[in-house]
Design a protein around this motif. Structure first.
Motif, PDB file in Angstrom:
ATOM      1  N   LEU A  61       0.739  -1.108  -0.095  1.00 47.12           N
ATOM      2  CA  LEU A  61      -0.104   0.103   0.007  1.00 47.12           C
ATOM      3  C   LEU A  61       0.715   1.207   0.161  1.00 47.12           C
ATOM      4  N   ALA A  62       1.968   1.225   0.826  1.00 43.88           N
ATOM      5  CA  ALA A  62       2.782   2.499   0.763  1.00 43.88           C
ATOM      6  C   ALA A  62       3.478   2.514  -0.657  1.00 43.88           C
ATOM      7  N   ALA A  63       3.799   1.544  -1.057  1.00 43.57           N
ATOM      8  CA  ALA A  63       4.647   1.593  -2.450  1.00 43.57           C
ATOM      9  C   ALA A  63       3.701   2.220  -3.352  1.00 43.57           C
ATOM     10  N   LEU A  64       2.470   1.897  -3.342  1.00 45.21           N
ATOM     11  CA  LEU A  64       1.352   2.468  -4.213  1.00 45.21           C
ATOM     12  C   LEU A  64       1.132   4.036  -4.149  1.00 45.21           C
ATOM     13  N   ASP A  65       1.030   4.276  -2.789  1.00 42.00           N
ATOM     14  CA  ASP A  65       1.128   5.714  -2.534  1.00 42.00           C
ATOM     15  C   ASP A  65       2.204   6.459  -2.955  1.00 42.00           C
ATOM     16  N   LEU A 116       3.113  -4.559  -7.153  1.00 39.43           N
ATOM     17  CA  LEU A 116       3.054  -5.992  -7.000  1.00 39.43           C
ATOM     18  C   LEU A 116       4.531  -6.364  -6.152  1.00 39.43           C
ATOM     19  N   LEU A 117       4.404  -7.604  -5.625  1.00 40.21           N
ATOM     20  CA  LEU A 117       5.787  -8.048  -4.749  1.00 40.21           C
ATOM     21  C   LEU A 117       6.374  -8.965  -6.153  1.00 40.21           C
ATOM     22  N   THR A 118       7.723  -8.977  -6.062  1.00 39.43           N
ATOM     23  CA  THR A 118       8.581  -9.938  -6.775  1.00 39.43           C
ATOM     24  C   THR A 118       9.121 -10.724  -5.804  1.00 39.43           C
ATOM     25  N   ASP A 119       9.284 -12.072  -6.351  1.00 35.00           N
ATOM     26  CA  ASP A 119       9.766 -13.327  -5.611  1.00 35.00           C
ATOM     27  C   ASP A 119      11.288 -13.191  -5.449  1.00 35.00           C
ATOM     28  N   ARG A 145      10.681 -12.662 -10.148  1.00 28.30           N
ATOM     29  CA  ARG A 145       9.365 -12.846 -10.943  1.00 28.30           C
ATOM     30  C   ARG A 145       8.275 -11.933 -10.333  1.00 28.30           C
ATOM     31  N   ASP A 146       7.572 -11.564 -11.278  1.00 31.46           N
ATOM     32  CA  ASP A 146       6.150 -10.612 -10.572  1.00 31.46           C
ATOM     33  C   ASP A 146       5.093 -11.695  -9.996  1.00 31.46           C
ATOM     34  N   GLN A 147       4.468 -11.119  -8.798  1.00 28.32           N
ATOM     35  CA  GLN A 147       3.657 -11.745  -8.351  1.00 28.32           C
ATOM     36  C   GLN A 147       2.221 -10.929  -8.310  1.00 28.32           C
ATOM     37  N   PRO A 148       1.642 -11.143  -9.245  1.00 28.50           N
ATOM     38  CA  PRO A 148       0.294 -10.349  -9.374  1.00 28.50           C
ATOM     39  C   PRO A 148      -0.828 -10.640  -8.608  1.00 28.50           C
ATOM     40  N   LEU A 149      -0.355 -11.684  -7.843  1.00 25.01           N
ATOM     41  CA  LEU A 149      -1.604 -12.162  -6.686  1.00 25.01           C
ATOM     42  C   LEU A 149      -1.045 -11.884  -5.388  1.00 25.01           C
ATOM     43  N   THR A 154      10.789  -5.092  -4.284  1.00 24.99           N
ATOM     44  CA  THR A 154      11.793  -5.986  -4.505  1.00 24.99           C
ATOM     45  C   THR A 154      12.491  -6.244  -3.295  1.00 24.99           C
ATOM     46  N   GLU A 155      12.046  -5.603  -2.065  1.00 22.28           N
ATOM     47  CA  GLU A 155      12.878  -5.906  -0.972  1.00 22.28           C
ATOM     48  C   GLU A 155      13.100  -7.366  -0.548  1.00 22.28           C
TER      49      GLU A 155
END
Length: 297
Positions: free
Chosen positions: A106-110, A123-126, A130-134, A175-176
């Motif tokens: 949420l903070a990243a979107l803001d 979205l989170l990357t693993d 790789r992108d994790q759209p869910l 990506t942290e």
């Protein structure tokens, strides 16, 4: 924190689990679905796209039509049951997802919105990049816009992959390394075994156990485990070993009887019980041989 709704996709056939009820598979004593619901507990409305089932937290159930229509159709069904301007979208098989990762998304979107007006999702990357759209937070209007366009172009959403949606959105990525474990999902029994083993590791087991107990008992309370463990140690060493669990139980009961019953009440009850255990132990310590005063202690 930003107000948001949550959509949890909990359908699918779980073929790699032999058709097992994946959202109901337990890791650390809790169903996978309940673990994900705990991570998005601050959502205004939580929608689970699946057949209704008992859950540890109140949710609203819905499903795509026809059932089994795939992730895009399920997301569209869940989105129709939400009203917030931001929606967190999650799969139901994330054993290590926590509230902190949701807050970070949420903070990243803001933050991205401050840099460009086109930021429509975070979205989170693993661990492999790789992108994790869910495991993501999106602007609801952008999701509705693109889902409508995809549906028009393909004559519906059934059976379509998520990449058709994410390819059209302006996204920022988290990506942290601290959050990479949150993207671990359970697709096979080997994944389940790995998750179960990890939470029993020494550095994780106590927090996992406390969280499981709180969910089982319906408690929403920040527990200072260090404070309680110190009290248990003092009671065990200064009085007797069985005094440790009994004292912590009484502290919890006393906190529940207090007006607020929150963390402050627990801390105050711990302070009083710890002081009592110290006074109790002091009586067994050798002194200078002087007779104790009648009012000692």
């Amino acid at each position: 924190m930003t107000s948001y709704d949550a959509v949890v996709l909990a359908g699918g056939s779980a073929k790699r689990l032999g058709g097992a009820d994946k959202p109901g598979v337990r890791v650390g004593g809790r169903a996978l679905l309940d673990r994900v619901l705990a991570a998005c507990a601050t959502a205004t409305t939580t929608v689970v796209v699946a057949e209704p089932r008992p859950t540890a937290r109140p949710v609203r159930f819905t499903h795509e039509d026809p059932p089994g229509g795939g992730p895009l159709a399920a997301l569209d069904a869940g989105l129709r049951a939400t009203t917030a301007g931001i929606v967190v979208v999650l799969s139901a098989d994330l054993p290590f997802l926590g509230e902190q990762t949701v807050r970070t998304l949420l903070a990243a979107l803001d933050d991205a919105a401050l840099d460009t007006e086109q930021a429509e999702g975070a979205l989170l990357t693993d661990a492999g990049g790789r992108d994790q759209p869910l495991v993501a937070a999106y602007r609801s209007a952008a999701l509705r816009r693109e889902l409508a366009l995809i549906s028009t172009a393909h004559g519906g959403l059934t059976g379509l992959p998520l990449r058709l949606l994410t390819a059209e959105l302006a996204l920022t990525r988290v990506t942290e390394p601290d959050h990479s474990l949150a993207a671990f999902d359970c697709d096979t029994w080997e994944d389940i075994a790995q998750a179960r083993s990890r939470i029993r590791e020494h550095e994780h087991v106590l927090d996992e156990w406390i969280t499981a107990v709180k969910d089982e008992l319906g408690l929403d309370l920040d527990v200072d485990t260090g404070l309680l463990l110190d009290l248990a140690r003092d009671a065990a060493h200064g009085v007797a070993r069985p005094a440790a669990p009994l004292t912590t139980f009484l502290v919890g009961y006393a906190a529940a009887q207090a007006k607020d019953g929150g963390p402050e009440a627990v801390a105050e009850a711990c302070r009083k019980a710890t002081a009592l255990a110290t006074r109790w132990a002091d009586e067994d310590r050798p002194d200078d041989g002087a007779a104790p005063r009648p009012d000692a202690g």
